[in-house]
Design a protein around this motif. Structure first.
Motif, PDB file in Angstrom:
ATOM      1  N   LYS B 108       0.849  -1.202   0.000  1.00  0.00           N
ATOM      2  CA  LYS B 108       0.000   0.000   0.000  1.00  0.00           C
ATOM      3  C   LYS B 108       0.881   1.248   0.000  1.00  0.00           C
ATOM      4  O   LYS B 108       0.621   2.207  -0.733  1.00  0.00           O
ATOM      5  N   ALA B 109       1.934   1.211   0.822  1.00  0.00           N
ATOM      6  CA  ALA B 109       2.840   2.367   0.891  1.00  0.00           C
ATOM      7  C   ALA B 109       3.487   2.614  -0.467  1.00  0.00           C
ATOM      8  O   ALA B 109       3.595   3.770  -0.923  1.00  0.00           O
ATOM      9  N   LEU B 110       3.889   1.543  -1.133  1.00  0.00           N
ATOM     10  CA  LEU B 110       4.518   1.696  -2.453  1.00  0.00           C
ATOM     11  C   LEU B 110       3.541   2.266  -3.473  1.00  0.00           C
ATOM     12  O   LEU B 110       3.902   3.133  -4.276  1.00  0.00           O
ATOM     13  N   SER B 111       2.305   1.766  -3.425  1.00  0.00           N
ATOM     14  CA  SER B 111       1.338   2.261  -4.411  1.00  0.00           C
ATOM     15  C   SER B 111       0.965   3.711  -4.127  1.00  0.00           C
ATOM     16  O   SER B 111       0.801   4.503  -5.059  1.00  0.00           O
ATOM     17  N   VAL B 112       0.882   4.070  -2.850  1.00  0.00           N
ATOM     18  CA  VAL B 112       0.594   5.477  -2.518  1.00  0.00           C
ATOM     19  C   VAL B 112       1.767   6.356  -2.976  1.00  0.00           C
ATOM     20  O   VAL B 112       1.573   7.425  -3.564  1.00  0.00           O
ATOM     21  N   ALA B 113       2.989   5.875  -2.746  1.00  0.00           N
ATOM     22  CA  ALA B 113       4.170   6.649  -3.164  1.00  0.00           C
ATOM     23  C   ALA B 113       4.174   6.836  -4.673  1.00  0.00           C
ATOM     24  O   ALA B 113       4.444   7.930  -5.175  1.00  0.00           O
ATOM     25  N   MET B 114       3.846   5.767  -5.383  1.00  0.00           N
ATOM     26  CA  MET B 114       3.868   5.828  -6.845  1.00  0.00           C
ATOM     27  C   MET B 114       2.782   6.773  -7.367  1.00  0.00           C
ATOM     28  O   MET B 114       3.052   7.645  -8.193  1.00  0.00           O
ATOM     29  N   PHE B 115       1.576   6.611  -6.838  1.00  0.00           N
ATOM     30  CA  PHE B 115       0.464   7.452  -7.288  1.00  0.00           C
ATOM     31  C   PHE B 115       0.736   8.926  -6.951  1.00  0.00           C
ATOM     32  O   PHE B 115       0.511   9.814  -7.783  1.00  0.00           O
ATOM     33  N   SER B 116       1.258   9.172  -5.754  1.00  0.00           N
ATOM     34  CA  SER B 116       1.532  10.555  -5.341  1.00  0.00           C
ATOM     35  C   SER B 116       2.670  11.144  -6.171  1.00  0.00           C
ATOM     36  O   SER B 116       2.632  12.319  -6.528  1.00  0.00           O
ATOM     37  N   SER B 117       3.683  10.324  -6.460  1.00  0.00           N
ATOM     38  CA  SER B 117       4.792  10.797  -7.288  1.00  0.00           C
ATOM     39  C   SER B 117       4.262  11.210  -8.656  1.00  0.00           C
ATOM     40  O   SER B 117       4.630  12.254  -9.188  1.00  0.00           O
ATOM     41  N   PHE B 118       3.377  10.364  -9.197  1.00  0.00           N
ATOM     42  CA  PHE B 118       2.819  10.656 -10.514  1.00  0.00           C
ATOM     43  C   PHE B 118       2.024  11.964 -10.479  1.00  0.00           C
ATOM     44  O   PHE B 118       2.240  12.860 -11.295  1.00  0.00           O
ATOM     45  N   CYS B 119       1.123  12.068  -9.494  1.00  0.00           N
ATOM     46  CA  CYS B 119       0.289  13.275  -9.414  1.00  0.00           C
ATOM     47  C   CYS B 119       1.158  14.511  -9.171  1.00  0.00           C
ATOM     48  O   CYS B 119       0.944  15.556  -9.799  1.00  0.00           O
ATOM     49  N   GLY B 120       2.136  14.383  -8.274  1.00  0.00           N
ATOM     50  CA  GLY B 120       3.035  15.517  -8.001  1.00  0.00           C
ATOM     51  C   GLY B 120       3.774  15.931  -9.262  1.00  0.00           C
ATOM     52  O   GLY B 120       3.896  17.120  -9.567  1.00  0.00           O
ATOM     53  N   GLY B 121       4.231  14.925 -10.014  1.00  0.00           N
ATOM     54  CA  GLY B 121       4.946  15.208 -11.261  1.00  0.00           C
ATOM     55  C   GLY B 121       4.056  15.906 -12.263  1.00  0.00           C
ATOM     56  O   GLY B 121       4.475  16.842 -12.946  1.00  0.00           O
ATOM     57  N   VAL B 122       2.777  15.457 -12.336  1.00  0.00           N
ATOM     58  CA  VAL B 122       1.842  16.088 -13.282  1.00  0.00           C
ATOM     59  C   VAL B 122       1.555  17.528 -12.859  1.00  0.00           C
ATOM     60  O   VAL B 122       1.536  18.443 -13.700  1.00  0.00           O
ATOM     61  N   ILE B 123       1.385  17.745 -11.548  1.00  0.00           N
ATOM     62  CA  ILE B 123       1.148  19.114 -11.048  1.00  0.00           C
ATOM     63  C   ILE B 123       2.347  19.993 -11.437  1.00  0.00           C
ATOM     64  O   ILE B 123       2.188  21.104 -11.956  1.00  0.00           O
ATOM     65  N   GLY B 124       3.550  19.464 -11.224  1.00  0.00           N
ATOM     66  CA  GLY B 124       4.773  20.210 -11.573  1.00  0.00           C
ATOM     67  C   GLY B 124       4.817  20.519 -13.055  1.00  0.00           C
ATOM     68  O   GLY B 124       5.113  21.646 -13.466  1.00  0.00           O
ATOM     69  N   ALA B 125       4.467  19.504 -13.878  1.00  0.00           N
ATOM     70  CA  ALA B 125       4.521  19.697 -15.330  1.00  0.00           C
ATOM     71  C   ALA B 125       3.477  20.725 -15.778  1.00  0.00           C
ATOM     72  O   ALA B 125       3.739  21.551 -16.660  1.00  0.00           O
ATOM     73  N   LEU B 126       2.291  20.693 -15.145  1.00  0.00           N
ATOM     74  CA  LEU B 126       1.242  21.653 -15.528  1.00  0.00           C
ATOM     75  C   LEU B 126       1.634  23.079 -15.134  1.00  0.00           C
ATOM     76  O   LEU B 126       1.491  24.016 -15.921  1.00  0.00           O
ATOM     77  N   ILE B 127       2.161  23.219 -13.905  1.00  0.00           N
ATOM     78  CA  ILE B 127       2.578  24.560 -13.469  1.00  0.00           C
ATOM     79  C   ILE B 127       3.696  25.059 -14.392  1.00  0.00           C
ATOM     80  O   ILE B 127       3.715  26.219 -14.801  1.00  0.00           O
ATOM     81  N   MET B 128       4.587  24.133 -14.748  1.00  0.00           N
ATOM     82  CA  MET B 128       5.688  24.496 -15.636  1.00  0.00           C
ATOM     83  C   MET B 128       5.140  24.976 -16.985  1.00  0.00           C
ATOM     84  O   MET B 128       5.596  25.970 -17.547  1.00  0.00           O
ATOM     85  N   THR B 129       4.130  24.265 -17.490  1.00  0.00           N
ATOM     86  CA  THR B 129       3.569  24.626 -18.797  1.00  0.00           C
ATOM     87  C   THR B 129       2.941  26.024 -18.779  1.00  0.00           C
ATOM     88  O   THR B 129       3.148  26.811 -19.675  1.00  0.00           O
ATOM     89  N   PHE B 130       2.187  26.310 -17.734  1.00  0.00           N
ATOM     90  CA  PHE B 130       1.390  27.536 -17.765  1.00  0.00           C
ATOM     91  C   PHE B 130       2.016  28.720 -17.028  1.00  0.00           C
ATOM     92  O   PHE B 130       1.714  29.863 -17.330  1.00  0.00           O
TER      93      PHE B 130
END
Lengths: 177, 509
Positions: B108-130
Motif C-alpha cells: 500500500k505504501a509503495l502504491s501510494v508513493a507511486m500514485f503521489s509521485s505521478f500526481c506531483g509530477g503532473v502538477i509540476g509539469a502543468l505549473i511548468m507549462t502555464f
C-alpha cells in the motif's frame, strides 16, 4: 513493577546531557584551532560556534527537564519508563549489536585488500549465523550471490569500479566476456 | 499561449514511438537506480547521458526526464522497504513509509508513493507549462538574503519532525549543522575539524551519512532485537497485494496532501539551489500542521507518504522552470540537462520562448510523458518490489547491510565513506535507542551548507551588519513564515502530547 530511578528514561536523558556537554566543550576547544581569515566579516569558526552554542542551550534545557522529572516523577510519566541499556551482561542483544559493529569495522579495514565480494561474504554469512540461520546451503548461497550480483550490477551496468582483492580474476573474466 | 502549438507538440511527443520507448526505458532505469541506496537520479542521468548523444533532442530529453522522474520515485522504494532512502529527496518518505511497511502495508505504501509521485509530477509539469515565465521571475529575485531565510524557513520545520521531545530534536538539528562545518570552510578554505585527515577536507559525504543513520542503524537495531527476543528472526511480511494503485477511499484521503505537496515541490524546485530534499520536509511539516490528527503522522499513515512523494516529483517540473525560462538549472539533474540542450545546439533561456517555442512545449510534453512512464513502470513493479519484505528478517538484515555499504562506497569510490557510513550507523543506533530523532540531522545536513554559505555571503556584502536584512522583503517574508511555523508547530506538539496522554489514560482505565 516500579522502575528504579536510575533505570528510567529521565535518568538516561540526564546522562545523555552530560555526555553532550562534554562533547560540546571538546568541539568548542577544537574551534580554537581553526585559522582566522583576514578582513572577514564572519570568521570560519563563527558558524560552528553558533551551532555549538545552540546545541549547548538545548542540552542544558534537556538537563534541567531531566532533573525536574527525576525530582517529581509520577509512575505514569512516559519518562518514568525503563530506558534501554547498553549493558552487555543485562541484554544479549546489545552484545550482538556490538558484535555487528565490530564486524563492520573489520569490513572497512579489509575492504580494499580482500575485495568487496569476499568481505561481504563473511559479513553477510556471520550475521546470518548470529541471528539464527543455520541452513548452510542458504547461508553460503545468499552470502555469495548477493555481493556477486551487486558487484556485477555496479561494475557492468553502472561502471563503478569496486575493489575485488582476492577475486580480481573475476573482473578480468567479465571484461573478456 | 499558443494552444494549437501546445496541442500539436504534445501529440508529436505522445505519438512518437522512439520518444515513447526511450522515456519508458529511462523511467525503468531511473526507478531501478533510485531504489539502490547511494544511486541518485543525478548519477543516473549523468551515467546515461552518453547514450543520448546519437538521438534526436526530444527522445534524448525523454530518456533523461524518464530517469529523473523514475529516480525520484525509485528512492522511495528502499526508504519504505528497508529504511534506506535511495535518494536524498526520499529521506522524508521513510517517516511514514517505513512504519507502514512494518505494519504489513508495504504494498500500500509503495502504491501510494507511486500514485503521489505521478500526481506531483503532473502538477509540476502543468505549473511548468502555464506559469514558468512568472515563477522564474520571482525565483530569480533570490539573493543571499532570501536564500539564507529560505534555509531558516526550511529549518523551522524541525519542530514538527522532532517527535516527543523538541529539545532532543533541536539538539539533533544543531549537531547536524555542526557536522556540515567539517572540512574546508566554503568561503576562505580554512580547515575545520579535519584532524589532519585528507578525506575530511571535502566534508562528510551526505549519502554515506544518510545510509549509515538509517539503513546501518536499522540493521544493528534489528540484530539486537532478534537476539534479545523482541523480534522474530523468521518474521516476514505476508501482505497480499491485490491492487497496484491505491483504492478510491485512500485516494480521497490523500488527495489534499498530494495537491499541496505538488505545489510546494514545484515552487521550491523552481528556486535554484533548493530541490526535492528541502521540499519534502517542508511539505511534510505543512501537511502535518494542517492535519486534524497530527499525532498520527510518523506512525505509518498514507498521508505522510503522499505529502512527501508528491513534493518530491513536483520538484522535477519546478526545477525545469528556471532552466527553460532563464537558462539557470534548478538542481543538479537540470544542470546535466542544460548540457544536453547545449550539445543539441539549443541554448535555454528567455530567448528559447521566442525562437524555440515548439521545443519548449515538447519538453513540457516529455516531462508529462516521463511521469506517465514512471507510473507504468511503478505499477508493473509494485508486486516485485514488495517481495523484498517477504524475505525473513535473518536474511534481509545482512543483505541490506552489504548493499548499503556498497552504496556508501559507490558515491566517491572511497573506502573512507564506508567508515563514515558505519560510524553514523552506530550514532544512529545510539540516538534511536535513547529517543533522539534522526530526521532533524538529515534536514540540517541538507540545509546547513546553504545556510552557512548565504549567511557568510550576506554578512560580507553588508559589512557584517545583519540588520540590513530588513531591506529584503522576500527574506523578511520567509522569516515571518518561519516564525509562524515554529509557533504553530509548538502549539501543535502540545496538542499531540495532550491527546497522547489522554489516549494513554483512557487505555489504562
Amino acid at each position: 513493577m516500579e522502575v528504579k530511578k536510575t533505570q528510567t528514561k529521565a535518568f538516561s536523558n540526564l546522562i545523555a546531557s552530560f555526555v553532550l556537554i562534554a562533547f560540546e566543550i571538546w568541539a568548542w576547544l577544537q574551534t580554537n584551532a581553526i585559522k582566522t581569515a583576514k578582513n572577514a566579516a564572519v570568521q570560519p569558526s563563527t558558524f560552528p560556534r553558533i551551532m555549538i552554542i545552540g546545541m549547548a542551550v538545548f542540552t542544558v534545557i534537556l538537563l534541567i527537564q531531566s532533573l525536574i522529572k527525576l525530582g517529581s516523577m509520577k509512575p505514569d510519566d512516559p519518562l518514568a519508563e525503563k530506558a534501554e541499556t547498553l549493558n552487555i551482561f543485562k541484554d544479549r542483544g546489545v552484545l550482538a549489536a556490538l558484535g555487528v559493529i565490530a564486524l563492520c569495522a573489520l569490513y572497512v579495514y579489509f575492504f580494499k585488500s580482500l575485495g568487496y565480494v569476499v568481505v561481504s561474504f563473511f559479513l553477510c554469512g556471520i550475521i546470518m549465523w548470529i541471528i539464527g540461520l543455520r541452513n548452510p546451503v542458504k547461508l553460503i548461497l545468499i552470502s555469495l550471490l548477493v555481493p556477486l550480483g551487486m558487484w556485477l550490477i555496479f561494475y557492468k551496468m553502472l561502471q563503478v569500479n569496486i575493489p575485488m582483492g582476492w577475486l580480481q580474476f573475476l573482473k578480468d573474466l567479465v571484461d573478456k566476456i | 499561449m499558443d494552444w494549437n502549438l501546445l496541442f500539436s507538440s504534445y501529440s508529436n511527443v505522445f505519438l512518437d514511438p522512439t520518444t515513447l520507448l526511450m522515456t519508458l526505458l529511462g523511467a525503468a532505469g531511473g526507478v531501478l537506480l533510485g531504489a539502490i541506496p547511494g544511486m541518485t537520479a543525478t548519477m543516473g542521468v549523468a551515467l546515461l547521458i552518453p547514450f543520448s548523444f546519437g538521438m534526436d533532442l526530444i527522445p534524448s530529453i525523454g530518456l533523461l526526464l524518464g530517469i529523473y522522474c523514475g529516480g525520484m520515485y525509485g528512492g522511495s522504494i528502499s526508504a519504505i522497504l528497508i529504511h534506506a532512502p535511495g535518494t536524498p529527496s526520499a529521506a522524508a518518505t521513510l517517516l511514514d513509509g517505513y512504519p507502514m511497511a512494518q505494519k504489513g502495508e508495504a504494498g500500500k505504501a509503495l502504491s501510494v508513493a507511486m500514485f503521489s509521485s505521478f500526481c506531483g509530477g503532473v502538477i509540476g509539469a502543468l505549473i511548468m507549462t502555464f506559469l514558468s515565465p512568472l515563477v522564474a521571475k520571482v525565483a530569480m529575485k533570490f539573493t543571499s538574503a532570501e536564500m539564507l531565510m529560505l534555509a531558516v524557513f526550511g529549518l523551522s520545520v524541525i519542530i514538527s519532525i522532532s517527535g516527543k521531545s523538541i529539545a532532543k530534536g533541536l539538539i539533533s538539528a544543531f549537531f547536524g549543522m555542526l557536522l556540515c562545518t567539517i572540512g574546508l570552510d566554503p568561503t576562505y578554505s580554512k580547515q575545520r575539524f579535519t584532524f589532519g585527515v585528507t578525506s575530511l577536507k571535502g566534508g562528510l559525504s551526505f549519502i554515506p551519512v544518510l545510509i549509515g543513520l538509517f539503513a546501518v542503524a536499522e540493521v544493528i537495531a534489528g540484530v539486537e532485537r532478534i537476539i534479545a527476543g523482541r523480534e522474530s528472526a523468521q518474521a516476514k511480511s505476508s501482505e497480499k497485494i491485490t491492487r497496484v494503485l491505491p483504492d478510491g477511499k485512500t485516494i480521497g484521503q490523500i488527495m489534499p496532501n498530494i495537491f499541496s505537496g505538488g505545489i510546494i515541490g514545484t515552487f521550491i524546485g523552481a528556486i535554484p539551489g533548493a530541490g526535492g530534499d528541502i521540499a519534502v520536509f517542508v511539505s511534510y511539516a505543512f501537511n502535518k500542521g494542517v492535519s486534524k490528527h497530527p499525532e498520527k503522522w510518523g506512525t505509518g499513515i498514507p498521508n505522510g507518504v503522499a505529502a512527501t512523494e508528491s513534493a518530491n516529483n513536483g520538484c522535477s517540473g519546478g526545477a525545469m522552470i528556471p532552466l527553460l525560462s532563464l537558462g539557470v538549472p534548478g538542481d543538479s539533474v537540470t544542470a546535466i540537462l542544460l548540457g544536453a540542450f547545449i550539445m543539441k545546439g539549443i541554448q535555454p533561456g528567455p530567448m528559447m520562448y521566442v525562437s524555440e517555442l515548439p521545443t519548449v512545449y515538447k519538453v513540457f510534453a516529455a516531462l508529462m510523458l516521463a511521469n506517465l512512464a514512471m507510473l507504468l513502470v511503478g505499477c508493473a513493479g509494485v508486486r516485485v518490489f514488495a517481495k523484498i519484505v517477504s524475505l525473513e528478517k535473518r536474511m534481509l538484515y545482512p543483505i541490506i547491510l552489504v548493499v548499503s555499504l556498497l552504496g556508501a562506497f559507490s558515491i566517491n569510490k572511497n573506502v573512507f565513506d564506508i567508515g563514515v557510513c558505519v560510524l553514523f550507523g552506530v550514532i544512529g543506533w545510539l540516538m534511536n535507542k535513547y529517543e533522539f530523532p534522526l530526521s532533524p540531522i538529515l534536514l540540517a545536513l541538507i540545509l546547513g551548507p546553504m545556510c552557512e554559505q548565504n549567511f557568510v555571503r550576506f554578512m560580507d556584502l553588508n559589512g557584517g551588519n545583519f540588520g540590513a536584512i530588513r531591506n529584503y522583503p522576500i527574506a523578511i517574508g520567509f522569516f515571518v513564515v518561519a516564525v509562524g511555523v515554529v509557533v504553530f508547530s509548538l502549539i501543535n506538539q502540545q496538542k499531540i502530547n495532550k491527546r497522547e496522554a489522554a489516549n494513554k489514560a483512557s487505555a489504562v482505565e
